[in-house]
Scaffold this motif. Structure first.
Motif, PDB file in Angstrom:
ATOM      1  N   TYR A 176      -0.004  11.190   5.893  1.00 22.35           N
ATOM      2  CA  TYR A 176      -1.027  10.777   5.114  1.00 22.35           C
ATOM      3  C   TYR A 176      -0.424   9.636   4.261  1.00 22.35           C
ATOM      4  O   TYR A 176       0.675   9.642   3.947  1.00 22.35           O
ATOM      5  CB  TYR A 176      -1.718  11.792   4.581  1.00 22.35           C
ATOM      6  CG  TYR A 176      -2.274  12.860   5.510  1.00 22.35           C
ATOM      7  CD1 TYR A 176      -3.792  13.049   5.888  1.00 22.35           C
ATOM      8  CD2 TYR A 176      -1.536  14.034   5.769  1.00 22.35           C
ATOM      9  CE1 TYR A 176      -4.126  13.774   6.872  1.00 22.35           C
ATOM     10  CE2 TYR A 176      -2.141  14.973   6.743  1.00 22.35           C
ATOM     11  CZ  TYR A 176      -3.308  14.805   7.266  1.00 22.35           C
ATOM     12  OH  TYR A 176      -3.837  16.050   7.913  1.00 22.35           O
ATOM     13  N   TYR A 177      -1.432   8.939   3.625  1.00 16.91           N
ATOM     14  CA  TYR A 177      -1.049   8.492   2.218  1.00 16.91           C
ATOM     15  C   TYR A 177      -0.593   9.454   1.373  1.00 16.91           C
ATOM     16  O   TYR A 177      -1.303  10.690   1.477  1.00 16.91           O
ATOM     17  CB  TYR A 177      -2.125   7.459   1.956  1.00 16.91           C
ATOM     18  CG  TYR A 177      -2.344   6.114   2.909  1.00 16.91           C
ATOM     19  CD1 TYR A 177      -1.330   5.155   2.829  1.00 16.91           C
ATOM     20  CD2 TYR A 177      -3.673   6.039   3.435  1.00 16.91           C
ATOM     21  CE1 TYR A 177      -1.518   4.058   3.782  1.00 16.91           C
ATOM     22  CE2 TYR A 177      -3.723   4.844   4.374  1.00 16.91           C
ATOM     23  CZ  TYR A 177      -2.541   3.971   4.385  1.00 16.91           C
ATOM     24  OH  TYR A 177      -2.952   2.857   5.135  1.00 16.91           O
ATOM     25  N   GLY A 178      -0.058   8.965   0.211  1.00 16.85           N
ATOM     26  CA  GLY A 178       0.401  10.036  -0.665  1.00 16.85           C
ATOM     27  C   GLY A 178      -0.804  10.623  -1.566  1.00 16.85           C
ATOM     28  O   GLY A 178      -0.492  12.034  -1.909  1.00 16.85           O
ATOM     29  N   ASP A 179      -2.009   9.987  -1.444  1.00 15.92           N
ATOM     30  CA  ASP A 179      -2.997  10.587  -1.881  1.00 15.92           C
ATOM     31  C   ASP A 179      -3.873  11.488  -1.318  1.00 15.92           C
ATOM     32  O   ASP A 179      -4.938  12.102  -1.500  1.00 15.92           O
ATOM     33  CB  ASP A 179      -3.805   9.452  -2.653  1.00 15.92           C
ATOM     34  CG  ASP A 179      -4.281   8.691  -1.601  1.00 15.92           C
ATOM     35  OD1 ASP A 179      -4.139   8.627  -0.258  1.00 15.92           O
ATOM     36  OD2 ASP A 179      -4.837   7.469  -1.986  1.00 15.92           O
TER      37      ASP A 179
ATOM     38  N   GLU B  70      -5.191  10.768   1.847  1.00 11.52           N
ATOM     39  CA  GLU B  70      -6.227   9.789   2.713  1.00 11.52           C
ATOM     40  C   GLU B  70      -5.293   9.456   3.874  1.00 11.52           C
ATOM     41  O   GLU B  70      -4.277   9.559   4.160  1.00 11.52           O
ATOM     42  CB  GLU B  70      -6.720   8.666   1.985  1.00 11.52           C
ATOM     43  CG  GLU B  70      -7.646   8.946   0.894  1.00 11.52           C
ATOM     44  CD  GLU B  70      -8.826   9.600   1.286  1.00 11.52           C
ATOM     45  OE1 GLU B  70      -9.367   9.107   2.341  1.00 11.52           O
ATOM     46  OE2 GLU B  70      -9.223  10.465   0.714  1.00 11.52           O
TER      47      GLU B  70
ATOM     48  N   LYS C 238       2.730   1.681  -3.287  1.00 11.03           N
ATOM     49  CA  LYS C 238       1.950   2.334  -4.384  1.00 11.03           C
ATOM     50  C   LYS C 238       1.526   3.534  -3.849  1.00 11.03           C
ATOM     51  O   LYS C 238       1.587   4.551  -4.975  1.00 11.03           O
ATOM     52  CB  LYS C 238       0.834   1.428  -4.421  1.00 11.03           C
ATOM     53  CG  LYS C 238      -0.343   1.766  -5.497  1.00 11.03           C
ATOM     54  CD  LYS C 238      -1.466   1.071  -5.434  1.00 11.03           C
ATOM     55  CE  LYS C 238      -2.433   1.212  -6.524  1.00 11.03           C
ATOM     56  NZ  LYS C 238      -3.737   0.644  -6.551  1.00 11.03           N
ATOM     57  N   ARG C 239       1.136   4.009  -3.119  1.00  9.08           N
ATOM     58  CA  ARG C 239       0.608   5.452  -2.598  1.00  9.08           C
ATOM     59  C   ARG C 239       1.673   6.324  -1.994  1.00  9.08           C
ATOM     60  O   ARG C 239       1.398   7.648  -2.027  1.00  9.08           O
ATOM     61  CB  ARG C 239      -0.599   5.158  -1.588  1.00  9.08           C
ATOM     62  CG  ARG C 239      -1.737   4.191  -2.125  1.00  9.08           C
ATOM     63  CD  ARG C 239      -2.699   3.889  -1.094  1.00  9.08           C
ATOM     64  NE  ARG C 239      -3.252   4.865  -0.772  1.00  9.08           N
ATOM     65  CZ  ARG C 239      -4.563   4.863   0.309  1.00  9.08           C
ATOM     66  NH1 ARG C 239      -4.416   3.828   1.041  1.00  9.08           N
ATOM     67  NH2 ARG C 239      -5.209   5.982   0.599  1.00  9.08           N
ATOM     68  N   LYS C 240       2.849   5.934  -1.509  1.00 16.64           N
ATOM     69  CA  LYS C 240       3.742   6.722  -1.065  1.00 16.64           C
ATOM     70  C   LYS C 240       3.221   7.344   0.375  1.00 16.64           C
ATOM     71  O   LYS C 240       2.114   7.119   0.789  1.00 16.64           O
ATOM     72  CB  LYS C 240       4.242   7.975  -2.056  1.00 16.64           C
ATOM     73  CG  LYS C 240       4.791   7.265  -3.454  1.00 16.64           C
ATOM     74  CD  LYS C 240       5.381   8.157  -4.211  1.00 16.64           C
ATOM     75  CE  LYS C 240       5.720   7.377  -5.453  1.00 16.64           C
ATOM     76  NZ  LYS C 240       6.190   8.541  -6.714  1.00 16.64           N
TER      77      LYS C 240
ATOM     78  N   LYS D 290       2.482  11.252   2.417  1.00 15.80           N
ATOM     79  CA  LYS D 290       2.406  12.514   2.251  1.00 15.80           C
ATOM     80  C   LYS D 290       2.776  13.338   3.702  1.00 15.80           C
ATOM     81  O   LYS D 290       2.383  12.915   4.740  1.00 15.80           O
ATOM     82  CB  LYS D 290       1.170  12.906   1.927  1.00 15.80           C
ATOM     83  CG  LYS D 290       0.861  14.618   1.658  1.00 15.80           C
ATOM     84  CD  LYS D 290      -0.344  14.893   1.327  1.00 15.80           C
ATOM     85  CE  LYS D 290      -0.689  16.208   1.007  1.00 15.80           C
ATOM     86  NZ  LYS D 290      -1.945  16.742   0.383  1.00 15.80           N
TER      87      LYS D 290
ATOM     88  N   ASN E 122       0.985  -1.287   0.070  1.00 18.28           N
ATOM     89  CA  ASN E 122       0.052  -0.068   0.011  1.00 18.28           C
ATOM     90  C   ASN E 122       0.818   1.253  -0.043  1.00 18.28           C
ATOM     91  O   ASN E 122       0.592   2.277  -0.744  1.00 18.28           O
ATOM     92  CB  ASN E 122      -1.035  -0.133   1.261  1.00 18.28           C
ATOM     93  CG  ASN E 122      -2.222   0.945   1.098  1.00 18.28           C
ATOM     94  OD1 ASN E 122      -2.422   1.322  -0.103  1.00 18.28           O
ATOM     95  ND2 ASN E 122      -2.896   1.156   2.215  1.00 18.28           N
TER      96      ASN E 122
END
Length: 351
Positions: free
Chosen positions: A277-280, A282, A175-177, A179, A172
């Motif tokens: 946070y997740y890179g997106d 979230e 894929k999302r990196k 933030k 996860n």
């Protein structure tokens, strides 16, 4: 009270000649043991560490970048200016401490105190500057004065931490990196002037653009920056995958239930001094951060500082932390050999 005889596990001992009458012992940890990977001990407290490093450069460099951490003990002590000379020997290009995350005091050219937080505050595991687009490859810690009680600098092998983190979490983050959102204010933590070591807003903005950092001035004195970075990288020498980020360190839940609640109540989610946070964008689930913290803790290696100790750390292979302590404690730190994220990217989580 601290024990002056540190608990180091010497499983394999090798004598390395320095001169006809002077030797050092090199002690290696057993495979999988929770002890320092390599300890190099002098039997003569007048033996100059800088001289030994020069004479045996290929040996200690290889151990540093494969085993990940080397402790030097029993060598002659030295002054702040001599610490700079040792730093220049172990790092090709010593670095200034910029885009800061903690308060430090400058001791000498590119030599600083370790984080100037009060002694009752524990500092969680982290790889230095792993929230940046570039970071120091080598860290050097020098024990000027050990604490009267506790005050250790635990380390953790990031290859083993990576292995402990459940595969779905790793995939996860890969894929999302990650933030990072950081808010700088005169009322809490570091100001933007402290962080960037700059006084001109335009210079700060130019720095942010070059480092792929988004910025927003909330008012004349408050700045918010956001960036998205990799969570997993490949170590250049060992080719191992390493968990390399500040996802847990900057997450508000790592501060503990009471403090994190107080910060959320006071600042709100959008104005926390630090949050991940997740890179997106979230939120990262608290239970995921707890699992990651548990992986670090499971790989905790501790040792007691002795006065005059020097610890070298490959910043990609090992994270470090700080225990609480009592009494005075003086640890100086330097860093160098700049690494760039784009040179260590991971296509697949296959080892």
């Amino acid at each position: 009270m601290r024990n002056n005889q540190s608990k180091i596990s010497p499983l394999s001992v090798k004598r390395v000649p320095y001169s006809p009458r002077k030797t050092v012992q090199i002690k290696y940890a057993q495979s999988g043991a929770k002890s320092l990977p390599v300890v190099i001990m002098s039997n003569d407290n007048k033996l100059d560490l800088l001289d030994w490093l020069t004479e045996n450069e290929s040996l200690w460099k290889k151990k540093l970048h494969t085993d990940g951490a080397v402790l030097f003990r029993g060598f002659s002590e030295f002054s702040a200016s001599q610490v700079s000379l040792v730093l220049n020997k172990v790092c090709k290009h010593p670095l200034e401490y910029k885009e800061r995350s903690s308060p430090r005091t400058k001791i000498d050219d590119k030599v600083y105190t370790s984080t100037d937080y009060p002694s009752h505050q524990e500092i969680f595991f982290h790889n230095e500057n792993s929230y940046q687009s570039s970071w120091p490859k080598v860290l050097m810690f020098y024990c000027r004065l050990p604490a009267q009680c506790d005050g250790r600098t635990p380390i953790a092998d990031m290859r083993r931490v990576f292995d402990r983190i459940p595969q779905p979490i790793k995939e996860n983050f890969h894929k999302r990196k990650v933030k990072y959102v950081r808010n700088f204010s005169p009322t809490h933590g570091l100001t933007w002037q402290d962080v960037f070591q700059l006084e001109d807003k335009k210079q700060v903005e130019d720095y942010c653009r070059k480092q792929a950092i988004d910025f927003k001035w909330k008012d004349e004195s408050q700045l918010e920056i956001t960036s998205v970075r990799e969570a997993i990288l490949r170590h250049p020498e060992t080719q191992s995958l390493v968990w390399f980020n500040h996802a847990a360190f900057f997450h508000v839940s790592t501060l503990g239930e009471e403090l994190s609640k107080n910060l959320l109540d006071y600042y709100g989610q959008d104005n926390l001094p630090n949050q991940t946070y997740y890179g997106d964008g979230e939120p990262i689930e608290d239970e995921v951060i707890a699992t990651i913290r548990g992986a670090y803790e499971a790989e905790r290696i501790t040792f007691d500082w002795n006065q005059g100790d020097v610890l070298l750390v490959d910043n990609m292979l090992f994270s470090h932390a700080r225990e609480t302590y009592s009494g005075n404690r003086t640890i100086w730190v330097g860093m160098g050999e700049l690494c760039y994220s784009k040179k260590h990217l991971v296509d697949s989580l296959e080892q």
